[in-house]
Design a protein around this motif. Structure first.
Motif, PDB file in Angstrom:
ATOM      1  N   ARG A   1       1.037  46.354  49.654  1.00  0.00           N
ATOM      2  CA  ARG A   1      -0.030  45.350  49.384  1.00  0.00           C
ATOM      3  C   ARG A   1      -1.051  45.477  50.507  1.00  0.00           C
ATOM      4  O   ARG A   1      -2.392  45.039  50.201  1.00  0.00           O
ATOM      5  CB  ARG A   1       0.477  43.818  49.264  1.00  0.00           C
TER       6      ARG A   1
ATOM      7  N   LYS B   1      -2.024  34.947  46.106  1.00  0.00           N
ATOM      8  CA  LYS B   1      -2.499  34.508  47.352  1.00  0.00           C
ATOM      9  C   LYS B   1      -3.426  33.265  47.312  1.00  0.00           C
ATOM     10  O   LYS B   1      -4.565  33.431  46.659  1.00  0.00           O
ATOM     11  CB  LYS B   1      -3.177  35.462  48.258  1.00  0.00           C
TER      12      LYS B   1
ATOM     13  N   LYS C   1      -3.824  46.179  40.654  1.00  0.00           N
ATOM     14  CA  LYS C   1      -3.323  44.869  41.280  1.00  0.00           C
ATOM     15  C   LYS C   1      -1.995  44.592  40.840  1.00  0.00           C
ATOM     16  O   LYS C   1      -0.865  44.234  41.698  1.00  0.00           O
ATOM     17  CB  LYS C   1      -4.119  43.678  41.393  1.00  0.00           C
TER      18      LYS C   1
ATOM     19  N   ASP D   1      -9.695  40.591  41.271  1.00  0.00           N
ATOM     20  CA  ASP D   1      -8.892  40.541  42.597  1.00  0.00           C
ATOM     21  C   ASP D   1      -8.197  39.344  42.772  1.00  0.00           C
ATOM     22  O   ASP D   1      -6.921  38.889  42.631  1.00  0.00           O
ATOM     23  CB  ASP D   1      -9.726  41.055  43.823  1.00  0.00           C
TER      24      ASP D   1
ATOM     25  N   LEU E   1      -4.845  46.851  49.970  1.00  0.00           N
ATOM     26  CA  LEU E   1      -5.939  46.201  49.396  1.00  0.00           C
ATOM     27  C   LEU E   1      -6.653  45.687  50.430  1.00  0.00           C
ATOM     28  O   LEU E   1      -7.886  45.250  50.131  1.00  0.00           O
ATOM     29  CB  LEU E   1      -5.209  44.850  48.576  1.00  0.00           C
TER      30      LEU E   1
END
Ligand code: GLY
Length: 349
Positions: free
Chosen positions: A234, A142, A220, A136, A237
């Motif tokens: 997104r 991010k 992902k 992840d 998630l």
């Protein structure tokens, strides 16, 4: 060895396989302009893998230095970040040089944020060594640090130049950290792929680890390629995260780990949505059994009112509404916008 190419604002490969670290420099040389780099790692991970990586890079002609910080979430702070900026400056790291993040989510998030901001942006490579980071957090760009007001509240989107996930590093991962990653893996099955969910629910996941990591990363990839900046798709998630974060916050971040809190968050949200008729099939029992098979919790001893209160300051809140992620069937997630009053009923009644 598996290679997945993420076509975001910057395209990059995620390479997944066994024994990648020793020859890491081969992949890294292809994507970095300069031969000067800093390995950023914590004091648990660096002693295990740092010198192996450094030797590979040095043999390939890199000038390498290492910034090693104390392990743990408390290090994802401005204090350590400032130390890192100072280290980069003292080593005369320029815009064409780079950072290599070697470690779990804390290392990846903080190194990525340093790379996004130092000299207004330098290249970085992710070498995730925890299950959670491999499936992840190392993918998708991010980056963040924590501030006293909350986790990940200061951050930036900054895609890496390469992600190198050596599955051998998972063999040294303590069981509790492995389970933590499994919470996020179950999430990927729930939101996107019943086939992945069944693979995990079947037990013996350690025999199918690489297959599972590849499937999670590929999901992902698709999500990030569709919505890199987290404006729409997104958000799925975050399934399990609104209540998961509330659990972590209620327990002062000293109780359930992130992945386990997400496991409970997924189950509680699914059960509540079933009770309120938002979900018409019974999927909570399948989810519960999958969580139990994988050593994950499905309940926390926290009053519903407290969970509600601690979940409404979440980053997913937009003025008087909150975006809640609900899976109406296994393998598909919906973003449901609810007024806070209805959300309160969902969680507390
Ligand atoms: N870990 C959630 C995201 O990357 O959006």
């Amino acid at each position: 060895m598996n290679k997945i190419t993420v076509k975001a604002s910057q395209s990059y490969d995620v390479i997944i396989g066994s024994g990648l670290l020793a020859g890491g420099a081969e992949y890294i040389s292809d994507v970095l302009k300069s031969r000067r780099t800093v390995i950023v790692s914590d004091d648990n991970v660096y002693p295990l893998y740092g010198e192996k990586l450094k030797a590979s890079l040095t043999a390939a002609g890199f000038e390498v230095s290492e910034f090693v910080f104390p392990h743990g979430e408390q290090s994802k702070s401005h204090e350590i970040l400032l130390d890192l900026y100072g280290f980069l400056a003292a080593r005369n790291i320029t815009r064409s040089d780079s950072i290599i993040a070697l470690g779990g989510g804390v290392t990846g998030d903080m190194s990525g944020f340093a790379a996004a901001t130092y000299l207004r942006g330098i290249d970085y490579v992710q070498i995730p060594t925890s299950l959670l980071a491999q499936i992840d957090s190392s993918v998708g760009g991010k980056t963040a640090v924590d501030i006293p007001a909350g986790k990940n509240l200061v951050g930036a989107f900054k895609q890496p130049k390469l992600v190198l996930a050596d599955t051998d590093t998972l063999s040294t991962l303590p069981e509790a950290f492995f389970d933590d990653g499994m919470g996020e893996a179950v999430k990927y099955g729930m939101i996107w792929s019943e086939e992945l969910f069944e693979l995990i629910a079947g037990g013996n996941i350690r025999d199918h680890l690489e297959e599972m990591i590849v499937k999670c990363v590929d999901i992902k990839r698709e999500v990030v390629e569709t919505d890199e900046y987290d404006k729409g798709l997104r958000m799925i998630l975050n399934f399990g995260h609104t209540l998961g974060h509330a659990i972590e916050k209620t327990q002062n971040f000293c109780g359930l780990s992130h992945g386990k809190a997400v496991a409970v968050g997924m189950y509680l949200m699914t059960k509540a949505a079933e009770k309120h008729g938002i979900i018409t099939e019974n999927i909570s029992d399948r989810l519960k059994s999958c969580l139990e098979t994988n050593g994950l919790p499905f309940s926390a001893d926290i009053p519903a009112d407290t969970l509600f209160e601690n979940s409404i300051n979440d980053k997913k809140r937009f003025s008087d509404d909150i975006n809640v992620i609900i899976c109406k069937t296994i393998g598909k997630a919906d973003i449901v916008k609810l007024p806070i009053s209805e959300y309160k009923k969902l969680i507390t009644e």
